[in-house]
Design an enzyme around this catalytic site. Structure first.
Site, PDB file in Angstrom:
ATOM      1  N   ASN A  10       0.877  -1.173   0.000  1.00  0.00           N
ATOM      2  CA  ASN A  10       0.000   0.000   0.000  1.00  0.00           C
ATOM      3  C   ASN A  10       0.907   1.214   0.000  1.00  0.00           C
ATOM      4  O   ASN A  10       1.528   1.527   1.012  1.00  0.00           O
ATOM      5  CB  ASN A  10      -0.897  -0.022   1.253  1.00  0.00           C
ATOM      6  CG  ASN A  10      -1.671   1.276   1.414  1.00  0.00           C
ATOM      7  OD1 ASN A  10      -1.839   2.035   0.460  1.00  0.00           O
ATOM      8  ND2 ASN A  10      -2.134   1.543   2.623  1.00  0.00           N
ATOM      9  N   TRP A  11       0.986   1.853  -1.159  1.00  0.00           N
ATOM     10  CA  TRP A  11       1.927   2.968  -1.280  1.00  0.00           C
ATOM     11  C   TRP A  11       1.450   4.229  -0.566  1.00  0.00           C
ATOM     12  O   TRP A  11       2.207   5.175  -0.406  1.00  0.00           O
ATOM     13  CB  TRP A  11       2.159   3.280  -2.770  1.00  0.00           C
ATOM     14  CG  TRP A  11       2.999   2.281  -3.495  1.00  0.00           C
ATOM     15  CD1 TRP A  11       3.408   1.049  -3.042  1.00  0.00           C
ATOM     16  CD2 TRP A  11       3.534   2.425  -4.811  1.00  0.00           C
ATOM     17  NE1 TRP A  11       4.164   0.429  -3.994  1.00  0.00           N
ATOM     18  CE2 TRP A  11       4.261   1.247  -5.095  1.00  0.00           C
ATOM     19  CE3 TRP A  11       3.474   3.421  -5.787  1.00  0.00           C
ATOM     20  CZ2 TRP A  11       4.923   1.051  -6.311  1.00  0.00           C
ATOM     21  CZ3 TRP A  11       4.115   3.234  -6.994  1.00  0.00           C
ATOM     22  CH2 TRP A  11       4.842   2.059  -7.249  1.00  0.00           C
ATOM     23  N   LYS A  12       0.184   4.277  -0.222  1.00  0.00           N
ATOM     24  CA  LYS A  12      -0.413   5.479   0.393  1.00  0.00           C
ATOM     25  C   LYS A  12      -0.191   6.694  -0.517  1.00  0.00           C
ATOM     26  O   LYS A  12      -0.168   6.534  -1.730  1.00  0.00           O
ATOM     27  CB  LYS A  12       0.154   5.703   1.799  1.00  0.00           C
ATOM     28  CG  LYS A  12       0.139   4.457   2.655  1.00  0.00           C
ATOM     29  CD  LYS A  12       0.386   4.751   4.101  1.00  0.00           C
ATOM     30  CE  LYS A  12       0.558   3.444   4.856  1.00  0.00           C
ATOM     31  NZ  LYS A  12       0.194   3.558   6.252  1.00  0.00           N
ATOM     32  N   HIS A  95      -9.498   1.418   4.419  1.00  0.00           N
ATOM     33  CA  HIS A  95      -8.238   1.534   5.176  1.00  0.00           C
ATOM     34  C   HIS A  95      -8.494   2.475   6.366  1.00  0.00           C
ATOM     35  O   HIS A  95      -9.259   3.426   6.255  1.00  0.00           O
ATOM     36  CB  HIS A  95      -7.139   2.086   4.264  1.00  0.00           C
ATOM     37  CG  HIS A  95      -5.777   1.995   4.890  1.00  0.00           C
ATOM     38  ND1 HIS A  95      -5.347   2.893   5.839  1.00  0.00           N
ATOM     39  CD2 HIS A  95      -4.777   1.101   4.728  1.00  0.00           C
ATOM     40  CE1 HIS A  95      -4.128   2.550   6.227  1.00  0.00           C
ATOM     41  NE2 HIS A  95      -3.759   1.456   5.573  1.00  0.00           N
ATOM     42  N   GLU A  97      -6.839   4.786   7.557  1.00  0.00           N
ATOM     43  CA  GLU A  97      -6.556   6.201   7.298  1.00  0.00           C
ATOM     44  C   GLU A  97      -7.736   6.858   6.589  1.00  0.00           C
ATOM     45  O   GLU A  97      -8.051   8.019   6.823  1.00  0.00           O
ATOM     46  CB  GLU A  97      -5.260   6.331   6.474  1.00  0.00           C
ATOM     47  CG  GLU A  97      -4.037   6.034   7.335  1.00  0.00           C
ATOM     48  CD  GLU A  97      -2.845   5.474   6.585  1.00  0.00           C
ATOM     49  OE1 GLU A  97      -2.806   5.552   5.341  1.00  0.00           O
ATOM     50  OE2 GLU A  97      -1.943   4.926   7.254  1.00  0.00           O
ATOM     51  N   GLU A 167      -5.708  -5.023  10.212  1.00  0.00           N
ATOM     52  CA  GLU A 167      -4.659  -4.037  10.489  1.00  0.00           C
ATOM     53  C   GLU A 167      -4.945  -3.306  11.793  1.00  0.00           C
ATOM     54  O   GLU A 167      -5.717  -2.343  11.809  1.00  0.00           O
ATOM     55  CB  GLU A 167      -4.623  -3.006   9.349  1.00  0.00           C
ATOM     56  CG  GLU A 167      -4.318  -3.605   8.004  1.00  0.00           C
ATOM     57  CD  GLU A 167      -3.654  -2.587   7.100  1.00  0.00           C
ATOM     58  OE1 GLU A 167      -2.562  -2.879   6.618  1.00  0.00           O
ATOM     59  OE2 GLU A 167      -4.209  -1.485   6.905  1.00  0.00           O
ATOM     60  N   GLY A 173       2.292   1.958  10.637  1.00  0.00           N
ATOM     61  CA  GLY A 173       3.255   3.052  10.506  1.00  0.00           C
ATOM     62  C   GLY A 173       3.980   3.381  11.804  1.00  0.00           C
ATOM     63  O   GLY A 173       4.644   4.405  11.909  1.00  0.00           O
ATOM     64  N   SER A 213       3.177  -2.523  10.101  1.00  0.00           N
ATOM     65  CA  SER A 213       4.637  -2.538  10.291  1.00  0.00           C
ATOM     66  C   SER A 213       5.290  -3.878   9.966  1.00  0.00           C
ATOM     67  O   SER A 213       6.277  -4.267  10.599  1.00  0.00           O
ATOM     68  CB  SER A 213       5.005  -2.101  11.721  1.00  0.00           C
ATOM     69  OG  SER A 213       4.541  -0.789  11.960  1.00  0.00           O
ATOM     70  N   GLY A 234       2.701  -1.327   4.223  1.00  0.00           N
ATOM     71  CA  GLY A 234       2.789   0.092   3.899  1.00  0.00           C
ATOM     72  C   GLY A 234       4.223   0.509   3.630  1.00  0.00           C
ATOM     73  O   GLY A 234       4.769   0.275   2.550  1.00  0.00           O
ATOM     74  N   GLY A 235       4.859   1.080   4.657  1.00  0.00           N
ATOM     75  CA  GLY A 235       6.198   1.642   4.528  1.00  0.00           C
ATOM     76  C   GLY A 235       7.200   0.756   3.797  1.00  0.00           C
ATOM     77  O   GLY A 235       7.910   1.219   2.894  1.00  0.00           O
TER      78      GLY A 235
HETATM   79  C1  PEP Z   1      -0.812   0.032   5.775  1.00  0.00           C
HETATM   80  O1  PEP Z   1      -0.784   1.183   5.406  1.00  0.00           O
HETATM   81  O2  PEP Z   1      -1.733  -0.701   5.391  1.00  0.00           O
HETATM   82  C2  PEP Z   1       0.262  -0.466   6.630  1.00  0.00           C
HETATM   83  C3  PEP Z   1       0.157  -1.665   7.144  1.00  0.00           C
HETATM   84  O3  PEP Z   1       1.329   0.363   6.858  1.00  0.00           O
HETATM   85  P1  PEP Z   1       2.737  -0.010   7.564  1.00  0.00           P
HETATM   86  O4  PEP Z   1       3.181  -1.322   6.987  1.00  0.00           O
HETATM   87  O5  PEP Z   1       3.628   1.125   7.216  1.00  0.00           O
HETATM   88  O6  PEP Z   1       2.448  -0.123   9.023  1.00  0.00           O
END
Ligand code: PEP
Length: 250
Positions: A10-12, A95, A97, A167, A173, A213, A234-235
């Site tokens: 997930n590039w956000k 999501h 966010e 999640e 994050g 994460s 994500g990251g």
């Molecule tokens: C996400 O945005 O779905 C996510 C899991 O982010 P991260 O891996 O950065 O925690």
């Protein structure tokens, strides 16, 4: 029947179109693993160049959101037809966010789920509790509600093809991955919820990811759990590390 793992990035709100092409070119050789479905969920403006850059690889492209109407006066939104025409196969829905910053509710997520299925787009429906809910002991009640409302009027055949991403909000994050036990416990609880809504066959088929994460170190143990069918990342999906995550079993 064994479920195929699915690992999605997930590039956000990261990567300009030219940066996106560069990243796909870097990651393409690193994410080749035929035992895993690999999905890059990217910002809307990056979809077309990423589909082009990913040609000839095992990378499938997903969107990070979608609207539930076909077309019309919905300034700034993106329709299912626009996504399928551009080559999108998956869409992240609900999501945390989007729920937190853009007033997404389980009801709007449900409308989007139904629309995605109508257009043959596989939804990756996110759910997850806050730290406060976990401390109050209501994690599973909250997630069951998100799943039950999200899947309202979704048929068993459609649900079998869906992806749910568990999640925990406190792990997104933050660098704080849920423990393997915590992640497995909730993913198992989600599968039991699918048995209640549908039946064993649907619960056996649906794929449930863990997200929060995930990194190359934590992925192997997480993805080896019986109810964790991969991850939403994500990251780490923006780095070569994503190759190691996708190849967690090598
Ligand atoms: C996400 O945005 O779905 C996510 C899991 O982010 P991260 O891996 O950065 O925690």
């Amino acid at each position: 029947m064994a479920r195929k793992k699915i690992i999605a990035g997930n590039w956000k709100m990261n990567m300009t179109p030219s940066e996106a092409v560069e990243l796909v070119n870097t990651l393409k050789p690193l994410v080749a693993n035929e035992e895993v479905d690999v999905v890059f969920c990217v910002p809307a403006i990056d979809i077309i160049p990423v589909v082009e850059a990913a040609k000839g690889s095992n990378i499938q492209v997903g969107a990070e959101n979608m609207y539930f109407e076909e077309k019309g006066a919905f300034t700034g939104e993106i329709s299912p037809n626009m996504l399928t025409d551009a080559g999108v196969k998956y869409v992240v829905l609900g999501h945390s966010e989007r729920r937190e910053y853009f007033a997404e509710t389980s009801e709007t997520v449900n409308k989007k789920m139904l629309k995605a299925f109508e257009h043959g787009i596989t939804p990756i429906m996110c759910c997850g509790e806050t730290l406060e809910q976990r401390e109050q002991g209501v994690t599973m009640d909250f997630i069951r509600q998100q799943v039950k409302v999200g899947f309202l009027n979704v048929t068993a055949d459609q649900a079998k093809t869906a992806v749910i991403a568990y999640e925990p909000i406190w792990a997104i994050g933050t660098g704080k991955t849920a423990t393997t036990e915590q992640a497995e416990e909730v993913c198992k609880g989600i599968r039991e919820c699918i048995v209640e809504i549908y039946d064993e066959a649907t619960a056996d088929a649906i794929r449930i990811q863990y997200g929060g994460s995930v990194n190359a170190k934590t992925a192997p143990e997480l993805f080896a759990q019986p109810d964790i069918d991969g991850g939403l990342v994500g990251g780490a999906s923006l780095k070569p590390d994503f190759g190691a995550i996708v190849n967690y079993n090598k």
